[in-house]
Scaffold this motif. Structure first.
Motif, PDB file in Angstrom:
ATOM      1  N   GLY A 158       0.678  -1.273   0.013  1.00  0.00           N
ATOM      2  CA  GLY A 158       0.016   0.072   0.110  1.00  0.00           C
ATOM      3  C   GLY A 158       0.814   1.300   0.079  1.00  0.00           C
ATOM      4  N   ALA A 159       1.731   1.312   0.767  1.00  0.00           N
ATOM      5  CA  ALA A 159       2.695   2.528   0.899  1.00  0.00           C
ATOM      6  C   ALA A 159       3.539   2.663  -0.801  1.00  0.00           C
ATOM      7  N   GLY A 160       3.947   1.598  -1.332  1.00  0.00           N
ATOM      8  CA  GLY A 160       4.527   1.681  -2.664  1.00  0.00           C
ATOM      9  C   GLY A 160       3.391   2.264  -3.493  1.00  0.00           C
ATOM     10  N   LEU A 161       2.174   1.763  -3.554  1.00  0.00           N
ATOM     11  CA  LEU A 161       1.487   2.062  -4.440  1.00  0.00           C
ATOM     12  C   LEU A 161       0.859   3.576  -4.185  1.00  0.00           C
ATOM     13  N   PHE A 162       0.956   3.976  -3.005  1.00  0.00           N
ATOM     14  CA  PHE A 162       0.553   5.492  -2.586  1.00  0.00           C
ATOM     15  C   PHE A 162       1.757   6.232  -3.312  1.00  0.00           C
ATOM     16  N   VAL A 163       2.908   5.786  -3.033  1.00  0.00           N
ATOM     17  CA  VAL A 163       3.865   6.995  -3.433  1.00  0.00           C
ATOM     18  C   VAL A 163       3.959   6.879  -5.115  1.00  0.00           C
ATOM     19  N   ARG A 164       3.643   5.497  -5.568  1.00  0.00           N
ATOM     20  CA  ARG A 164       3.818   5.631  -7.265  1.00  0.00           C
ATOM     21  C   ARG A 164       2.517   6.325  -7.750  1.00  0.00           C
ATOM     22  N   PHE A 165       1.443   5.960  -7.252  1.00  0.00           N
ATOM     23  CA  PHE A 165      -0.160   6.248  -7.961  1.00  0.00           C
ATOM     24  C   PHE A 165      -0.940   7.384  -7.012  1.00  0.00           C
ATOM     25  N   GLY A 166      -0.468   7.496  -5.952  1.00  0.00           N
ATOM     26  CA  GLY A 166      -1.425   8.571  -5.149  1.00  0.00           C
ATOM     27  C   GLY A 166      -2.399   7.819  -4.268  1.00  0.00           C
ATOM     28  N   GLY A 167      -3.187   8.579  -3.465  1.00  0.00           N
ATOM     29  CA  GLY A 167      -4.209   8.305  -2.748  1.00  0.00           C
ATOM     30  C   GLY A 167      -5.540   7.967  -3.613  1.00  0.00           C
ATOM     31  N   GLY A 168      -5.704   8.348  -4.708  1.00  0.00           N
ATOM     32  CA  GLY A 168      -6.967   8.252  -5.432  1.00  0.00           C
ATOM     33  C   GLY A 168      -6.960   6.847  -6.125  1.00  0.00           C
ATOM     34  N   ALA A 169      -5.647   6.172  -6.464  1.00  0.00           N
ATOM     35  CA  ALA A 169      -5.533   4.981  -7.052  1.00  0.00           C
ATOM     36  C   ALA A 169      -6.003   3.853  -5.923  1.00  0.00           C
ATOM     37  N   MET A 170      -5.467   4.327  -4.475  1.00  0.00           N
ATOM     38  CA  MET A 170      -5.540   3.474  -3.523  1.00  0.00           C
ATOM     39  C   MET A 170      -7.120   3.209  -3.054  1.00  0.00           C
ATOM     40  N   ALA A 171      -8.067   4.428  -3.266  1.00  0.00           N
ATOM     41  CA  ALA A 171      -9.444   4.240  -2.987  1.00  0.00           C
ATOM     42  C   ALA A 171      -9.832   3.109  -4.236  1.00  0.00           C
ATOM     43  N   LEU A 172      -9.541   3.527  -5.404  1.00  0.00           N
ATOM     44  CA  LEU A 172     -10.091   2.619  -6.413  1.00  0.00           C
ATOM     45  C   LEU A 172      -9.631   1.313  -6.202  1.00  0.00           C
ATOM     46  N   LEU A 173      -8.462   0.789  -5.603  1.00  0.00           N
ATOM     47  CA  LEU A 173      -8.145  -0.370  -5.408  1.00  0.00           C
ATOM     48  C   LEU A 173      -8.792  -0.958  -4.391  1.00  0.00           C
ATOM     49  N   ASP A 174      -9.156  -0.378  -3.318  1.00  0.00           N
ATOM     50  CA  ASP A 174     -10.134  -0.839  -2.092  1.00  0.00           C
ATOM     51  C   ASP A 174     -11.388  -0.946  -2.681  1.00  0.00           C
ATOM     52  N   ALA A 175     -11.743  -0.211  -3.431  1.00  0.00           N
ATOM     53  CA  ALA A 175     -13.335  -0.322  -4.079  1.00  0.00           C
ATOM     54  C   ALA A 175     -13.359  -1.578  -4.461  1.00  0.00           C
ATOM     55  N   VAL A 176     -12.299  -1.979  -5.410  1.00  0.00           N
ATOM     56  CA  VAL A 176     -12.393  -3.152  -6.306  1.00  0.00           C
ATOM     57  C   VAL A 176     -12.429  -4.400  -5.470  1.00  0.00           C
ATOM     58  N   THR A 177     -11.774  -4.338  -4.151  1.00  0.00           N
ATOM     59  CA  THR A 177     -11.650  -5.569  -3.440  1.00  0.00           C
ATOM     60  C   THR A 177     -12.873  -5.660  -2.690  1.00  0.00           C
ATOM     61  N   PHE A 178     -13.535  -4.676  -2.261  1.00  0.00           N
ATOM     62  CA  PHE A 178     -14.887  -4.671  -1.749  1.00  0.00           C
ATOM     63  C   PHE A 178     -16.001  -5.461  -2.626  1.00  0.00           C
ATOM     64  N   VAL A 179     -15.823  -5.105  -4.147  1.00  0.00           N
ATOM     65  CA  VAL A 179     -16.785  -5.722  -4.968  1.00  0.00           C
ATOM     66  C   VAL A 179     -16.458  -7.014  -4.976  1.00  0.00           C
ATOM     67  N   VAL A 180     -15.197  -7.451  -5.309  1.00  0.00           N
ATOM     68  CA  VAL A 180     -14.915  -8.799  -5.191  1.00  0.00           C
ATOM     69  C   VAL A 180     -15.317  -9.568  -4.220  1.00  0.00           C
ATOM     70  N   ALA A 181     -15.052  -9.147  -2.950  1.00  0.00           N
ATOM     71  CA  ALA A 181     -15.591  -9.765  -1.771  1.00  0.00           C
ATOM     72  C   ALA A 181     -17.052 -10.037  -1.713  1.00  0.00           C
ATOM     73  N   ALA A 182     -17.818  -8.791  -2.208  1.00  0.00           N
ATOM     74  CA  ALA A 182     -19.220  -8.771  -2.330  1.00  0.00           C
ATOM     75  C   ALA A 182     -19.737 -10.132  -3.405  1.00  0.00           C
ATOM     76  N   ALA A 183     -18.915 -10.250  -4.453  1.00  0.00           N
ATOM     77  CA  ALA A 183     -19.131 -11.305  -5.550  1.00  0.00           C
ATOM     78  C   ALA A 183     -19.037 -12.642  -4.859  1.00  0.00           C
ATOM     79  N   ALA A 184     -18.024 -12.704  -3.908  1.00  0.00           N
ATOM     80  CA  ALA A 184     -17.840 -14.109  -3.368  1.00  0.00           C
ATOM     81  C   ALA A 184     -19.099 -14.410  -2.455  1.00  0.00           C
ATOM     82  N   PHE A 185     -19.468 -13.390  -1.833  1.00  0.00           N
ATOM     83  CA  PHE A 185     -20.420 -13.827  -1.007  1.00  0.00           C
ATOM     84  C   PHE A 185     -21.854 -14.112  -1.827  1.00  0.00           C
TER      85      PHE A 185
END
Length: 419
Positions: A158-185
């Motif tokens: 996460g620290a590496g991704l933030f330095v490379r792409f910024g906070g907005g990219a981290m928010a998008l990544l986290d949103a994708v993980t929520f969607v994938v977890a919802a799909a699993a359920f």
């Protein structure tokens, strides 16, 4: 060795659930690390960076009230919709690009905390209806393992991704993980009956039922109080960790990450074998043994040696989850389904709130007291907690407490043998 984790992983539903935990756990761990760095980079303030953690923790204080929601609706749709809702709620973070908009980050993180409390309550109830009773210790241990495993790798990435792409990219990544977890359920196939209609009552009255239920079961109450005291000790230990690295080991602050890695490794191993050990001993003996191991690791940190500190970190990581796994497994077993959401949320509030309070108190004490005195005191408090958790320490309370659903020391032994 009869490792119950194999049986847990052979079940399609629990495998899907744990897969969702892995994915969403990665996103959450990475996002929470990035949030603090994000606030610091935009404002230059250490206090505002620390406030990001507080925003996530604060809703835990309202756990009994939030957990009532999990008892009023079907759990599986709730687990799906909350995760999809969080994926949407993260989108305003794309607009956080200056100090003036930092309030958006704090608002989203507060929503994040509310969703975490609600998900934990609903998942505890879901586990009780889905996982066989004899395997719940294994399941809870595996859940702890995958969660802690994510904490080993996600912050660094996460620290590496933030330095490379910024906070907005981290928010998008986290949103994708929520969607994938919802799909699993959505792929989980399990009976999820609608809750029985309850009499119209105030939310505060329903929320209070969680505390009343726990207090009426001495076995559960003792485990929850032991977990609360242990997490309080953990807060003092966490507050002293930078002093250990600086004054004790004479290492740079970044070395704290190495100690946390050792602690995380211990937690991963503890979670793998928790179910097996719970079948070999009563829950409160298992919890007490873990607390002693944890407290010994805290006390060992007074020795100014890197190898000893790493070993102590592993002891802390291995011992701390034991009381948490034991308490949650007991709550899932002994609580009726219609109460389980609010009881689980109440237990989580009681257990984890002392950690935040002790972190704040410890931060002040470290400036006034030698860190070694603080650690030795915390270790001693942990040992006292373990003694109080042992079966027989509340024999009088067990003898006086009526009710067929209460499980005393004999019930714990029978549970361990029957599993």
């Amino acid at each position: 060795m009869d490792w119950g984790g194999q049986q847990v992983l052979r079940d399609r539903n629990t495998t899907l659930y744990l897969s969702g935990v892995v994915v969403s756990g990665f996103g959450t761990s990475a996002m929470l690390l990035a949030a603090g760095v994000w606030a610091k980079s935009l404002t230059g303030s250490d206090s505002l960076a620390a406030l990001t953690r507080f925003c996530v923790w604060a809703p835990l204080l309202f756990g009994p009230l939030i957990g009532t929601v999990a008892d009023r609706v079907r759990r599986r749709p709730l687990l799906i919709l909350v995760r999809l809702g969080m994926a949407v709620a993260l989108m305003p973070l794309l607009a956080v690009d200056s100090r003036d908009r930092i309030w958006i980050l704090f608002a989203v993180l507060t929503v994040y905390g509310v969703s975490s409390v609600l998900l934990d309550a609903a998942e505890a109830a879901w586990v009780a209806t889905t996982v066989p009773e004899a395997l719940r210790g294994d399941f809870n241990g595996l859940r702890m393992t995958v969660s802690e495993g994510m904490k080993l790798v996600a912050p660094l990435l996460g620290a590496g991704l933030f330095v490379r792409f910024g906070g907005g990219a981290m928010a998008l990544l986290d949103a994708v993980t929520f969607v994938v977890a919802a799909a699993a359920f959505t792929l989980i196939r399990v009976a999820d009956p609608a809750p029985r209609p309850a009499a119209a009552r105030r939310w505060s009255t329903e929320a209070a039922e969680g505390v009343r239920y726990l207090r009426g079961r001495p076995h559960l109450w003792r485990l929850v109080l032991a977990g609360a005291a242990t997490m309080g000790v953990a807060g003092l230990n966490g507050a002293a960790v930078y002093a250990v690295v600086d004054a004790g080991l004479h290492r740079p602050p970044a070395f704290v990450g190495v100690l946390y890695a050792a602690q995380g490794t211990g937690s991963v191993l503890s979670g793998l074998f928790a179910g097996h050990l719970l079948r070999r001993m009563p829950e409160r003996v298992f919890a007490a043994a873990g607390i002693v191991l944890f407290a010994s690791g805290v006390a060992l940190r007074v020795i100014p040696s890197v190898p000893v500190s790493l070993f102590a970190g592993a002891m802390i990581g291995a011992g701390l989850p034991c009381v948490l796994i034991a308490a949650m497994t007991a709550v899932q077993r002994e609580t009726p389904g219609e109460l389980l959401g609010r009881v689980a949320a109440t237990a989580n509030t009681l257990v984890f709130a002392p950690n935040a309070l002790a972190l704040a108190a410890g931060a002040g004490l470290v400036a006034l007291v030698d860190h070694r005195i603080l650690l030795l005191t915390a270790g001693a408090a942990g040992v006292i907690t373990a003694v109080g958790c042992l079966p027989g320490s509340d024999a009088r309370a067990h003898a006086a407490a009526p009710g067929p659903q209460e499980v005393g020391t004999d019930g714990e032994n029978a549970e361990a043998a029957g599993a």
